[in-house]
Design a protein around this motif. Structure first.
Motif, PDB file in Angstrom:
ATOM      1  N   GLY A   1      34.997  16.738   0.130  1.00 44.04           N
ATOM      2  CA  GLY A   1      35.759  16.798  -1.109  1.00 44.04           C
ATOM      3  C   GLY A   1      36.854  15.764  -1.225  1.00 44.04           C
ATOM      4  N   LEU A   2      36.871  14.748  -0.356  1.00 44.50           N
ATOM      5  CA  LEU A   2      37.880  13.691  -0.422  1.00 44.50           C
ATOM      6  C   LEU A   2      37.397  12.582  -1.355  1.00 44.50           C
ATOM      7  N   THR A   3      38.304  12.051  -2.169  1.00 41.23           N
ATOM      8  CA  THR A   3      37.947  10.997  -3.112  1.00 41.23           C
ATOM      9  C   THR A   3      37.750   9.682  -2.361  1.00 41.23           C
ATOM     10  N   LEU A   4      36.553   9.118  -2.473  1.00 36.32           N
ATOM     11  CA  LEU A   4      36.230   7.849  -1.825  1.00 36.32           C
ATOM     12  C   LEU A   4      36.350   6.675  -2.783  1.00 36.32           C
ATOM     13  N   LEU A   5      36.039   6.921  -4.054  1.00 37.83           N
ATOM     14  CA  LEU A   5      36.014   5.835  -5.036  1.00 37.83           C
ATOM     15  C   LEU A   5      36.198   6.442  -6.419  1.00 37.83           C
ATOM     16  N   SER A   6      36.965   5.756  -7.247  1.00 37.53           N
ATOM     17  CA  SER A   6      37.205   6.246  -8.603  1.00 37.53           C
ATOM     18  C   SER A   6      37.327   5.060  -9.545  1.00 37.53           C
ATOM     19  N   THR A   7      36.654   5.146 -10.684  1.00 36.66           N
ATOM     20  CA  THR A   7      36.714   4.089 -11.689  1.00 36.66           C
ATOM     21  C   THR A   7      37.016   4.714 -13.042  1.00 36.66           C
TER      22      THR A   7
ATOM     23  N   ALA B   1      27.713  16.498  -9.470  1.00 32.49           N
ATOM     24  CA  ALA B   1      26.360  16.428  -8.923  1.00 32.49           C
ATOM     25  C   ALA B   1      26.425  16.198  -7.420  1.00 32.49           C
ATOM     26  N   PRO B   2      25.698  16.969  -6.647  1.00 32.98           N
ATOM     27  CA  PRO B   2      25.666  16.740  -5.200  1.00 32.98           C
ATOM     28  C   PRO B   2      24.728  15.580  -4.856  1.00 32.98           C
ATOM     29  N   LEU B   3      25.021  14.899  -3.770  1.00 34.79           N
ATOM     30  CA  LEU B   3      24.204  13.782  -3.301  1.00 34.79           C
ATOM     31  C   LEU B   3      23.617  14.151  -1.946  1.00 34.79           C
ATOM     32  N   PHE B   4      22.292  14.251  -1.881  1.00 33.19           N
ATOM     33  CA  PHE B   4      21.610  14.617  -0.645  1.00 33.19           C
ATOM     34  C   PHE B   4      20.766  13.448  -0.153  1.00 33.19           C
ATOM     35  N   ASP B   5      20.821  13.249   1.144  1.00 36.70           N
ATOM     36  CA  ASP B   5      19.973  12.242   1.769  1.00 36.70           C
ATOM     37  C   ASP B   5      18.524  12.707   1.680  1.00 36.70           C
ATOM     38  N   HIS B   6      17.644  11.855   1.122  1.00 39.33           N
ATOM     39  CA  HIS B   6      16.251  12.265   0.906  1.00 39.33           C
ATOM     40  C   HIS B   6      15.490  12.442   2.221  1.00 39.33           C
ATOM     41  N   GLU B   7      15.955  11.828   3.286  1.00 36.20           N
ATOM     42  CA  GLU B   7      15.217  11.911   4.548  1.00 36.20           C
ATOM     43  C   GLU B   7      15.479  13.213   5.284  1.00 36.20           C
ATOM     44  N   ASN B   8      16.735  13.602   5.408  1.00 38.64           N
ATOM     45  CA  ASN B   8      17.056  14.796   6.192  1.00 38.64           C
ATOM     46  C   ASN B   8      17.766  15.891   5.383  1.00 38.64           C
ATOM     47  N   GLU B   9      17.838  15.699   4.057  1.00 40.56           N
ATOM     48  CA  GLU B   9      18.466  16.687   3.170  1.00 40.56           C
ATOM     49  C   GLU B   9      19.915  16.966   3.550  1.00 40.56           C
ATOM     50  N   ARG B  10      20.569  15.984   4.118  1.00 32.82           N
ATOM     51  CA  ARG B  10      21.974  16.146   4.487  1.00 32.82           C
ATOM     52  C   ARG B  10      22.862  15.791   3.298  1.00 32.82           C
ATOM     53  N   LEU B  11      23.886  16.599   3.064  1.00 31.00           N
ATOM     54  CA  LEU B  11      24.829  16.333   1.981  1.00 31.00           C
ATOM     55  C   LEU B  11      25.701  15.147   2.366  1.00 31.00           C
ATOM     56  N   VAL B  12      25.666  14.096   1.539  1.00 31.53           N
ATOM     57  CA  VAL B  12      26.447  12.896   1.842  1.00 31.53           C
ATOM     58  C   VAL B  12      27.665  12.770   0.937  1.00 31.53           C
ATOM     59  N   GLY B  13      27.739  13.572  -0.123  1.00 33.45           N
ATOM     60  CA  GLY B  13      28.889  13.499  -1.002  1.00 33.45           C
ATOM     61  C   GLY B  13      28.597  14.068  -2.376  1.00 33.45           C
ATOM     62  N   TYR B  14      29.486  13.755  -3.288  1.00 27.50           N
ATOM     63  CA  TYR B  14      29.363  14.214  -4.673  1.00 27.50           C
ATOM     64  C   TYR B  14      29.701  13.060  -5.613  1.00 27.50           C
TER      65      TYR B  14
END
Length: 323
Positions: free
Chosen positions: A207-213, A255-268
């Motif tokens: 839940g930490l902000t990595l990038l904002s535009t 929207a959640p972002l999941f890695d297509h290979e291992n279904e790991r949550l990478v961010g939002y």
């Protein structure tokens, strides 16, 4: 018998009766064309117009009869000194003339009350149907607008390149993180500009902000952070709470972002959109002339409703009226 027939013939074909009949007929024609002309020449199959047509016809016929009787009495009194008028029977008394006058005076109110009694249920039904049509049309507008925004966010959240960029800008080689950050920022900004969002943000899985535009960048409200677990658990786009930000109504799509290979949550990915720039002004327009028509977009909050959109007839800020 021949004498009675002669008297009846003299009654109906006397100058007084013929003159009265001519004036009454002319009145009936003019009144009929004036009242029933539009119903005769316009193609309209509504039941209400048919009821109105028959009531108008009854008014014309009855008023014509009363006018004829009144005129016949007046003309007969004027011709009473002629020899032919002496055989005209029966004579109308003043009392009968007063009764005809009262009947003619009460005819319009009786017809009006009958028309109202017949039309009120249909008018109410037409009004409810009209309101339902307006409500359905505006609900579809809101749903379509929101569906378009959801679709844009879904396209980005399912993009393998964007997900890879978000993942590698966090845990990729240090010398490549800036490059992947630029890739993610470009994709994020392109979608924001295409869909006219106010702000777009990328958050980590924590839940930490990595990038904002965006031109109006601000800290994400707490209700957005509270909705992150729902988005990741349900693996779908969720809608944040509608809030008032500097007299503009904002909401966030998460929207959640999941890695297509291992279904790991990478961010939002979170897009903040301004309802005041497009959808709320459209709800302020009533499709037909109406001094009191209002379209309300509401949300339930506890045991009451909060009106989201500004009203046509009241200068109040959004989200300030409770029902």
């Amino acid at each position: 018998m021949p004498a009675a027939q002669a008297q009846l013939s003299a009654t109906w074909f006397s100058p007084a009766f013929l003159k009265a009949a001519s004036i009454a007929t002319l009145y009936a024609m003019c009144a009929g064309l004036w009242i029933m002309g539009p119903d005769l020449f316009l193609d309209d199959d509504h039941n209400g117009e048919r009821v109105e047509f028959f009531l108008d016809a009854a008014f014309v016929l009855i008023s014509t009869l009363l006018l004829f009787l009144s005129l016949a009495h007046g003309f007969r009194e004027a011709d009473r000194q002629t020899p032919l008028a002496r055989v005209v029977t029966p004579r109308y008394t003043t009392r009968r003339l007063a009764v005809m006058f009262c009947a003619l005076a009460l005819l319009a109110p009786v017809i009006g009350i009958s028309y109202i009694a017949l039309r009120i249920p249909q008018i109410e039904q037409e009004a409810f149907s009209h309101l339902q049509m307006i409500a359905k049309f505006n609900a579809e507008q809101v749903e379509n607008w929101l569906g378009e925004r959801r679709g844009d966010v879904q396209v980005l959240s399912e993009s393998p390149l964007f997900i890879e960029a978000v993942r590698k800008m966090q845990d990729g080689p240090r010398n490549e993180r800036a490059t992947w950050r630029e890739v993610a920022e470009k994709s994020l900004g392109s979608m924001k500009n295409a869909s006219h969002h106010v702000q777009a943000s990328i958050l980590s899985a924590e839940g930490l902000t990595l990038l904002s535009t965006g031109d109006d960048r601000h800290a994400l409200p707490k209700n957005v952070l509270d909705r992150l677990p729902d988005a990741s658990r349900e693996k779908r786009i969720v809608l944040g709470e509608i809030i008032n930000h500097e007299d503009n109504v904002h909401t966030n799509l998460i929207a959640p972002l999941f890695d297509h290979e291992n279904e790991r949550l990478v961010g939002y990915v979170v897009y903040c959109t301004n309802l005041s720039t497009y959808i709320l002004p459209r709800l302020k327009d009533w499709p037909t002339p109406s001094p009191s028509g209002e379209i309300l977009l509401v949300r339930q909050q506890g045991d009451h409703l909060v009106v989201i959109n500004p009203l046509r007839r009241f200068d109040t800020p959004p989200l300030s009226i409770e029902i």
